[in-house]
Design an enzyme around this catalytic site. Structure first.
Site, PDB file in Angstrom:
ATOM      1  NE  ARG A 147     135.587  68.223 -32.974  1.00  0.00           N
ATOM      2  CZ  ARG A 147     135.352  67.135 -33.905  1.00  0.00           C
ATOM      3  NH1 ARG A 147     135.419  65.970 -33.312  1.00  0.00           N
ATOM      4  NH2 ARG A 147     134.812  67.524 -35.140  1.00  0.00           N
ATOM      5  CE1 TYR A 153     123.213  72.656 -23.696  1.00  0.00           C
ATOM      6  CE2 TYR A 153     124.190  71.375 -21.837  1.00  0.00           C
ATOM      7  CZ  TYR A 153     123.723  71.323 -23.012  1.00  0.00           C
ATOM      8  OH  TYR A 153     123.513  70.233 -23.816  1.00  0.00           O
ATOM      9  N   GLY A 212     124.020  64.824 -31.259  1.00  0.00           N
ATOM     10  CA  GLY A 212     123.573  63.635 -31.620  1.00  0.00           C
ATOM     11  C   GLY A 212     124.463  62.541 -31.863  1.00  0.00           C
ATOM     12  NE  ARG A 252     114.504  56.819 -40.600  1.00  0.00           N
ATOM     13  CZ  ARG A 252     113.533  57.186 -40.402  1.00  0.00           C
ATOM     14  NH1 ARG A 252     112.435  56.776 -39.737  1.00  0.00           N
ATOM     15  NH2 ARG A 252     113.335  58.592 -40.551  1.00  0.00           N
ATOM     16  CB  ALA A 291     121.738  70.614 -37.712  1.00  0.00           C
ATOM     17  CB  VAL A 304     116.458  67.079 -39.717  1.00  0.00           C
ATOM     18  CG1 VAL A 304     115.627  67.019 -41.080  1.00  0.00           C
ATOM     19  CG2 VAL A 304     116.432  68.630 -39.152  1.00  0.00           C
ATOM     20  CG  ASP A 331     117.081  67.724 -49.466  1.00  0.00           C
ATOM     21  OD1 ASP A 331     117.435  66.485 -49.472  1.00  0.00           O
ATOM     22  OD2 ASP A 331     116.698  67.986 -48.274  1.00  0.00           O
ATOM     23  CB  ALA A 389     120.603  74.312 -52.152  1.00  0.00           C
ATOM     24  NE  ARG A 390     122.675  67.727 -51.047  1.00  0.00           N
ATOM     25  CZ  ARG A 390     122.576  67.038 -50.320  1.00  0.00           C
ATOM     26  NH1 ARG A 390     121.268  66.362 -50.056  1.00  0.00           N
ATOM     27  NH2 ARG A 390     123.553  66.773 -49.434  1.00  0.00           N
ATOM     28  CG  HIS A 412     116.627  65.983 -45.069  1.00  0.00           C
ATOM     29  ND1 HIS A 412     117.166  66.347 -46.053  1.00  0.00           N
ATOM     30  CD2 HIS A 412     117.697  65.404 -44.211  1.00  0.00           C
ATOM     31  CE1 HIS A 412     118.699  66.312 -45.924  1.00  0.00           C
ATOM     32  NE2 HIS A 412     118.875  65.728 -44.981  1.00  0.00           N
ATOM     33  CB  THR A 422     126.936  65.707 -46.126  1.00  0.00           C
ATOM     34  OG1 THR A 422     125.678  65.436 -44.956  1.00  0.00           O
ATOM     35  CG2 THR A 422     126.656  64.475 -47.084  1.00  0.00           C
TER      36      THR A 422
END
Length: 317
Positions: A37, A62, A76, A85, A115, A119, A148, A150-151, A175, A230
């Site tokens: 990938r 690495y 992740g 969660r 990321a 987070v 967020d 930026a939104r 976040h 997203t």
């Protein structure tokens, strides 16, 4: 200047693509447990170089991160059906327990940019693991509420009819659902929001504010519902953070990094406006929030702190 990207799912690969499109760095190395990938993503992105900027893009392991100034951690797993969660956090924590040392053994001077969601907690864990290698907390940075913020700016700018680059507004805290939109500090073209609206005859009543707040807070849910995940927005945000570090821009961004105390909540990782440069976070700026915003920010910090404590308790058990 070399940038590493560990984890080549949609977020990691889109971040690498954004770096190429903006000409950030001279070399980008993609690393993934799925080497096939990583190679495919590297080839696909490299084929865009003639249409953008001269950046070398390759896949590796690495060992190929040697000399990296910044390493983006986008590795992740996603939530399984019926999984809590906390269980998801535990699995991602185990992945970071392997990834962070592997990165630092090859690139000990790199700034780590996290990321992986959630987070705030993953950045806290990454800093803890990196600390075992002598890495100061300020060199471990999460994307936090950069997207967020930026939104918030783009939605408010659209409503006001102003380019969002001239709207200064911050989203702080977690976040996630408890994040705080700092309405009391918004300025437009250097003017307080209320004054700008008064001068231009713009109505910005409570229902409109609530609608903007909802659209900022629920943006990811709507996007995931429509297309599954997203990645464009966060990919661009990661490129912006990386650019600030590589060029030592001393930019103020709402990234997250471990802090000793926020409104009496100790040892927590949440987003605040931080001064970002070549060595990571250089300084933090406590905001003169309204009383309601302070209460909301304290509650947001407590949400993250509780998740960190629960994860620690599960690991100890």
């Amino acid at each position: 200047m070399k940038v590493g990207v560990v984890g080549t799912g949609m977020v990691g690969s889109t971040a690498a693509y954004a770096l190429v499109m903006r000409g950030i760095g001279r070399e980008i190395v993609l690393v993934d447990k799925n080497a096939k990938r990583a190679q495919a993503e590297a080839d696909d992105i490299f084929h865009a170089v003639p249409f953008s900027h001269s950046v070398r893009v390759s896949a590796g392991d690495y060992r190929d991160l040697v000399g990296s100034r910044v390493v983006i951690l986008a590795a992740g797993v996603s939530m399984r059906p019926g999984e809590t969660r906390l269980q998801l956090l535990s699995r991602n924590a185990a992945i970071f327990r392997e990834v962070v040392p592997s990165v630092l053994e090859e690139a000990p001077d790199a700034v780590l940019v996290v990321a992986t969601n959630p987070v705030d907690v993953m950045t806290h864990l990454a800093a803890r693991y990196a600390g075992e290698y002598g890495v100061p907390p300020g060199r471990v940075i999460g994307s936090g509420t950069t997207l967020d913020t930026a939104r918030f700016r783009v939605l408010l700018g659209r409503y006001l009819g102003v380019d969002s680059q001239h709207v200064h507004a911050y989203v702080v805290g977690e976040h996630g659902d408890s994040e705080v939109l700092t309405w009391s500090l918004v300025t437009v073209g250097g003017m307080p929001l209320e004054e700008f609206c008064r001068q231009h005859g713009i109505a910005l009543d409570e229902p409109i504010r609530q609608e903007i707040d909802r659209r900022v807070r629920d943006a990811a849910y709507a996007i995931v519902d429509g297309k599954g995940s997203t990645y464009y927005g966060i990919g661009a945000a990661l490129a912006r953070i990386t650019d600030a570090i590589l060029r030592d821009q001393r930019s103020i961004l709402t990234v997250c990094t471990p802090v000793a105390e926020v409104l009496d909540v100790c040892d927590v990782t949440i987003s605040l406006p931080h001064l970002l440069g070549g060595q990571g976070v250089l300084a933090s700026f406590p905001l003169p929030l309204s009383e309601d915003e302070q209460i909301a920010l304290r509650a947001s910090a407590e949400v993250v702190c509780q998740a960190i404590e629960e994860l620690g308790a599960e690991a100890a058990g």
